[in-house]
Design a protein around this motif. Structure first.
Motif, short mmCIF file in Angstrom:
data_model
loop_
_atom_site.label_atom_id
_atom_site.label_comp_id
_atom_site.label_asym_id
_atom_site.label_seq_id
_atom_site.Cartn_x
_atom_site.Cartn_y
_atom_site.Cartn_z
N ILE A 8 8.77 17.65 7.51
CA ILE A 8 7.58 17.31 6.71
C ILE A 8 7.83 16.03 5.92
O ILE A 8 6.98 15.14 5.85
CB ILE A 8 7.22 18.47 5.76
N ALA A 9 9.03 15.92 5.33
CA ALA A 9 9.37 14.72 4.56
C ALA A 9 9.36 13.48 5.44
O ALA A 9 8.83 12.43 5.05
CB ALA A 9 10.75 14.90 3.91
N LEU A 10 9.91 13.59 6.64
CA LEU A 10 9.92 12.45 7.56
C LEU A 10 8.50 12.07 7.98
O LEU A 10 8.18 10.88 8.10
CB LEU A 10 10.77 12.77 8.79
N ALA A 14 6.65 8.53 7.34
CA ALA A 14 6.02 7.78 8.44
C ALA A 14 4.60 7.39 8.07
O ALA A 14 4.15 6.25 8.34
CB ALA A 14 6.04 8.62 9.71
N VAL A 15 3.87 8.31 7.44
CA VAL A 15 2.51 8.01 7.01
C VAL A 15 2.52 6.93 5.92
O VAL A 15 1.71 5.99 5.94
CB VAL A 15 1.82 9.29 6.49
N ALA A 16 3.45 7.06 4.97
CA ALA A 16 3.55 6.06 3.90
C ALA A 16 3.81 4.67 4.46
O ALA A 16 3.17 3.69 4.05
CB ALA A 16 4.68 6.45 2.93
N VAL A 21 2.06 -0.81 6.19
CA VAL A 21 2.03 -1.81 7.26
C VAL A 21 0.59 -2.14 7.65
O VAL A 21 0.23 -3.31 7.85
CB VAL A 21 2.84 -1.32 8.47
N ALA A 22 -0.24 -1.09 7.74
CA ALA A 22 -1.64 -1.32 8.09
C ALA A 22 -2.33 -2.20 7.05
O ALA A 22 -3.14 -3.06 7.39
CB ALA A 22 -2.36 0.03 8.20
N TRP A 23 -1.98 -2.00 5.78
CA TRP A 23 -2.58 -2.81 4.71
C TRP A 23 -2.19 -4.27 4.90
O TRP A 23 -3.02 -5.17 4.71
CB TRP A 23 -2.12 -2.31 3.35
N GLY A 120 2.86 10.02 -3.59
CA GLY A 120 3.37 8.65 -3.60
C GLY A 120 2.93 7.86 -2.37
O GLY A 120 2.69 6.65 -2.45
N ALA A 121 2.82 8.54 -1.24
CA ALA A 121 2.43 7.86 0.00
C ALA A 121 1.04 7.25 -0.10
O ALA A 121 0.77 6.21 0.50
CB ALA A 121 2.49 8.84 1.17
N VAL A 122 0.15 7.88 -0.86
CA VAL A 122 -1.25 7.42 -0.93
C VAL A 122 -1.61 6.82 -2.29
O VAL A 122 -2.77 6.49 -2.52
CB VAL A 122 -2.22 8.58 -0.61
N TYR A 123 -0.64 6.67 -3.17
CA TYR A 123 -0.91 6.16 -4.52
C TYR A 123 -1.23 4.67 -4.44
O TYR A 123 -0.37 3.85 -4.15
CB TYR A 123 0.31 6.43 -5.41
N VAL A 124 -2.47 4.33 -4.69
CA VAL A 124 -2.97 2.98 -4.44
C VAL A 124 -2.25 1.90 -5.25
O VAL A 124 -1.91 0.84 -4.70
CB VAL A 124 -4.50 2.92 -4.66
#
Length: 396
Positions: A8-10, A14-16, A21-23, A120-124
């Motif tokens: 789950i952490a990995l 990966a999503v983060a 990168v997409a940004w 943290g992964a989605v924190y703008v």
């Protein structure tokens, strides 16, 4: 395939990374502004083997060296492309998410760690700072790494990482005390941590003495930070920091900028600013009031949007960052009231307090001046969500 905490952490990491990168690829019109111009110039000069770039035709120690050296390594490997620098910061930002999880697992539990990583992964605000050519993400990564090592009582690693954080932003010097406290088992481990941090910084201090002829431990920024805030024009404008080009109070000093040794200039500005404070003893309180409001993005919508532009974020992205911070801050307040937050080591909570005190009497621009504090906002928000989900799990 079982969904273990590790997997789950990995997946979260990966999503983060994918988001960051997409940004970068979604904003090909990114332009260097403000501090980023200097970081890029230093990095290009270093990558070419020419050393740190000159400032106003003379040697400089204004920018701490850690981030320019990091970007220079990227440029040396891939060429002086802003896209590569931004992608490198995307990796750094993903590392911040990972270390938030590591610290939460060390202090609380795997459950809290996974929630904090997901937040943290989605924190703008972290995404916005991380997509720019700015030093705050690398500084925060080193700071969190030092904290994680201190929690495991590894004074050598903690000291080296703290030294690198200091070489990223000089105000990290104040973290020597809480991290020495963290590894304390008698004076020896604390002394080892301090010595390792000092030895990490020492080569840069020696370089500064050689090129400037004065002892400059890390940076010559303090004088201009003080002078830009403590002047008549700034105080008339809600204690908003101003470029010295527009400050009449210090114009005689600024007009000699090019011919004055940078270390001497910094001392002149510092002394003049302290003189202003002596004549206006209430000024620091006014500054603290307004900078605190700004750090909380409560200093005015237009101001908050404007300062998001210092990391080259557009109006919509800046607005999203403000709203995201407010939502997380409300959760963090709830998290601070939990038993888990009270059970954490006191020195851990001293870190964001000291990072706040390190800027509150000078200047604050969001989101980047809050970057070192935001991981703790995320941790507290995760504690709030963990408490809620734990209670629901107990309901029959």
């Amino acid at each position: 395939m079982a969904l273990t905490p590790r997997r789950i952490a990995l997946a979260i990491l990966a999503v983060a990374l994918a988001i960051r990168v997409a940004w970068v690829f979604a904003t090909p019109d990114y332009r260097l502004v403000h501090d980023a111009i200097d970081y890029h110039a230093h990095a290009v000069s270093l990558a070419r083997g020419d050393g740190f770039a000159l400032a106003y035709g003379r040697e400089t120690a204004f920018r701490p060296p850690a981030y320019p050296l990091f970007v220079a390594a990227v440029y040396w490997l891939f060429g002086p492309s802003l896209e590569w620098a931004r992608l490198a910061n995307a990796l750094v930002g993903t590392g911040i998410v990972a270390l938030i999880g590591v610290i939460c697992a060390q202090v609380w539990s795997t459950r809290v760690a996974l929630i904090a990583m997901a937040l943290g992964a989605v924190y703008v605000p972290l995404i916005l700072v991380g997509q720019s050519v700015m030093s705050e993400p690398l500084f925060t990564l080193c700071m969190l790494g030092a904290i994680a090592c201190a929690l495991r009582r590894r004074p050598v690693a903690a000291g080296v990482l703290l030294g690198l954080a200091i070489l990223g932003r000089a105000n990290a010097l104040v973290l020597l005390a809480p991290l020495a406290w963290a590894v304390w088992r008698g004076p020896r481990p604390a002394l080892v941590l301090v010595v390792c941090a000092a030895l990490t910084v020492l080569p840069w201090t020696i370089r500064n003495y050689v090129v400037l002829g004065h002892v400059v431990p890390v940076s010559t920024q303090l004088g201009s930070a003080l002078a830009g805030t403590y002047n008549s024009e700034a105080m008339a404008n809600k204690a908003t920091w101003m470029s010295l080009k527009r400050v009449d109070d210090y114009r005689p000093i600024f007009n000699r900028l090019r011919e004055t040794n940078e270390a001497v200039l910094e001392k002149q500005l510092r002394d003049a600013s302290l003189g202003y404070i002596a004549d206006h003893p209430a000024a620091p309180l006014k500054v603290a009031f307004w900078t605190t409001r700004r750090m909380l993005d409560l200093g005015g919508w237009d101001w908050a949007i404007h300062t998001a532009g210092t990391v080259s974020a557009g109006r919509r992205a800046g607005a999203a960052g403000i709203v995201c911070f407010w939502a997380f801050a409300l959760l963090a307040v709830a998290g601070a009231c939990t038993r888990a937050a009270r059970a954490a080591p006191r020195w851990l909570w001293a870190v964001p307090v000291l990072m706040y005190l390190g800027v509150v009497f000078l200047v604050v621009e969001t989101p980047r001046y809050r970057t070192a504090i935001d991981p703790f906002v995320i941790m507290l928000a995760a504690l709030a969500l963990s408490a809620v989900t734990a209670k629901r799990a107990q309901v029959p």
